[in-house]
Design an enzyme around this catalytic site. Structure first.
Site, mmCIF file in Angstrom:
data_model
loop_
_atom_site.group_PDB
_atom_site.id
_atom_site.type_symbol
_atom_site.label_atom_id
_atom_site.label_comp_id
_atom_site.label_asym_id
_atom_site.label_seq_id
_atom_site.Cartn_x
_atom_site.Cartn_y
_atom_site.Cartn_z
ATOM 1 N N CYS A 41 11.519 44.024 -9.537
ATOM 2 C CA CYS A 41 12.247 44.940 -9.611
ATOM 3 C C CYS A 41 11.289 45.682 -8.158
ATOM 4 C CB CYS A 41 13.346 45.194 -10.260
ATOM 5 S SG CYS A 41 14.659 46.313 -10.134
ATOM 6 N N ASP A 43 12.408 48.861 -9.005
ATOM 7 C CA ASP A 43 12.077 50.325 -10.035
ATOM 8 C C ASP A 43 11.143 50.832 -9.870
ATOM 9 O OD1 ASP A 43 12.100 51.488 -12.368
ATOM 10 O OD2 ASP A 43 13.951 50.388 -12.925
ATOM 11 N N ARG A 45 9.420 51.955 -12.511
ATOM 12 C CA ARG A 45 8.846 52.035 -13.640
ATOM 13 C C ARG A 45 8.318 50.888 -13.709
ATOM 14 N NH1 ARG A 45 14.118 52.817 -17.059
ATOM 15 N NH2 ARG A 45 14.501 51.728 -15.765
ATOM 16 N N HIS A 97 13.282 42.995 -15.466
ATOM 17 C CA HIS A 97 12.292 43.961 -16.464
ATOM 18 C C HIS A 97 13.183 44.291 -17.742
ATOM 19 C CE1 HIS A 97 13.752 46.786 -14.471
ATOM 20 N NE2 HIS A 97 14.050 46.495 -13.872
ATOM 21 N N CYS A 100 17.112 47.192 -16.830
ATOM 22 C CA CYS A 100 17.246 47.264 -15.443
ATOM 23 C C CYS A 100 18.937 47.731 -14.144
ATOM 24 C CB CYS A 100 16.887 45.953 -14.767
ATOM 25 S SG CYS A 100 17.059 45.259 -12.949
HETATM 26 CO CO CO Z 1 15.599 46.979 -11.887
#
Ligand code: CO
Length: 208
Positions: A41, A43, A45, A97, A100
Site C-alpha cells: 500500500c 500509505d 506509515r 496492512h 488501511c
Molecule cells: Co493502505
C-alpha cells in the site's frame, strides 16, 4: 517533512554508503537482481524496504492504494511482467496492512469520484466473501478480515497472469500474502496455500 532536510539526509546517506564501500554506487549502477517483487500500500506509515530491512537492489516494488492488482490495470500488470519474466524474481508478495484507509473507504457508502472504480475492487472482494464478513459482528474485526481477504484476492489476481503461471511451471515461483500489523510493527504471513489456490483457479484461469 522539510524539503531541504531531504537533501541533507541524502547527503548523509551517500557519505555513509561510501564510507563502507567507496564503489557502492558504481556497483549499484551496474545491474539489479532482486529476488522479490513486493506489492504493498502507498500509505505513508507503511514503508516497504525499511520494515523488511531490505537494501537497494534487493526488492522490486509496486505501491498503490490498498495494494491492488486489478485485472485491467496496466501499471501492475506491466510491472508483474517485467519483474517475473525479465528480472526473474523468485517470490511475489502482496502485503496489506491493518487500518488501511483504502479498505476502510471501500466499506463505506460514499461517492468518492475517481476513487470509486479503484475501490470497487475491494467491494468485489467483500461481495465474494460476504457470508464470512457479515457473520463478524465486531466492526474492527470485520475490517481486519477484509484487509486479509483483499490480500488473498490480490494474490489470486497475481496468479491469473500468464507470467506467473509460466514461472510456476518453469521454475516454481511462489506467491505470498502478508499483512503489516501497524499496531505492532510486525509482518504477519497469512500462509496462503499458493499451490492449492493455483490448482483451484487454473480450471478457469489457465493460460497455457
Ligand atoms: Co493502505
Amino acid at each position: 517533512m522539510d524539503l531541504q532536510q531531504i537533501f541533507n539526509n541524502n547527503h548523509e546517506w551517500v557519505k555513509e554508503k561510501l564510507k563502507i564501500n567507496p564503489d557502492y554506487f558504481q556497483d549499484l549502477s551496474k545491474t539489479q537482481n532482486p529476488k522479490l517483487l513486493y506489492i504493498g500500500c502507498s500509505d505513508s506509515r507503511v514503508t516497504a524496504e525499511e520494515l523488511m530491512g531490505a537494501k537497494p537492489g534487493e526488492v522490486f516494488i509496486l505501491r498503490n492504494i490498498a495494494n491492488l492488482v486489478p485485472n485491467t490495470d496496466l501499471c501492475s500488470n506491466a510491472l508483474i511482467n517485467y519483474a517475473v519474466s525479465h528480472l526473474k524474481v523468485e517470490h511475489v508478495v502482496v502485503c496489506g496492512h491493518y487500518n488501511c484507509g483504502g479498505v476502510k473507504a471501500a466499506m463505506q457508502s460514499a461517492d468518492l469520484g475517481i476513487l470509486n472504480p479503484w475501490l470497487r475492487n475491494i467491494r468485489d472482494v467483500y461481495r465474494l466473501h460476504r457470508v464470512e464478513l457479515n457473520a463478524i459482528k465486531d466492526e474492527e474485526e470485520k475490517y481486519k478480515r477484509l484487509v486479509e481477504l483483499n490480500v488473498q484476492e490480490q494474490c489470486i489476481n497475481v496468479i491469473k497472469t500468464a507470467d506467473v503461471q509460466k514461472a510456476y511451471r518453469d521454475r516454481n515461483i511462489t506467491v505470498h500474502g502478508w499483512v503489516f500489523d501497524i499496531y505492532s510493527g510486525k509482518i504477519i504471513d497469512l500462509e496462503i496455500n499458493f499451490t492449492k489456490i493455483l490448482n483451484d483457479i487454473m480450471e478457469i484461469y489457465r493460460l497455457s
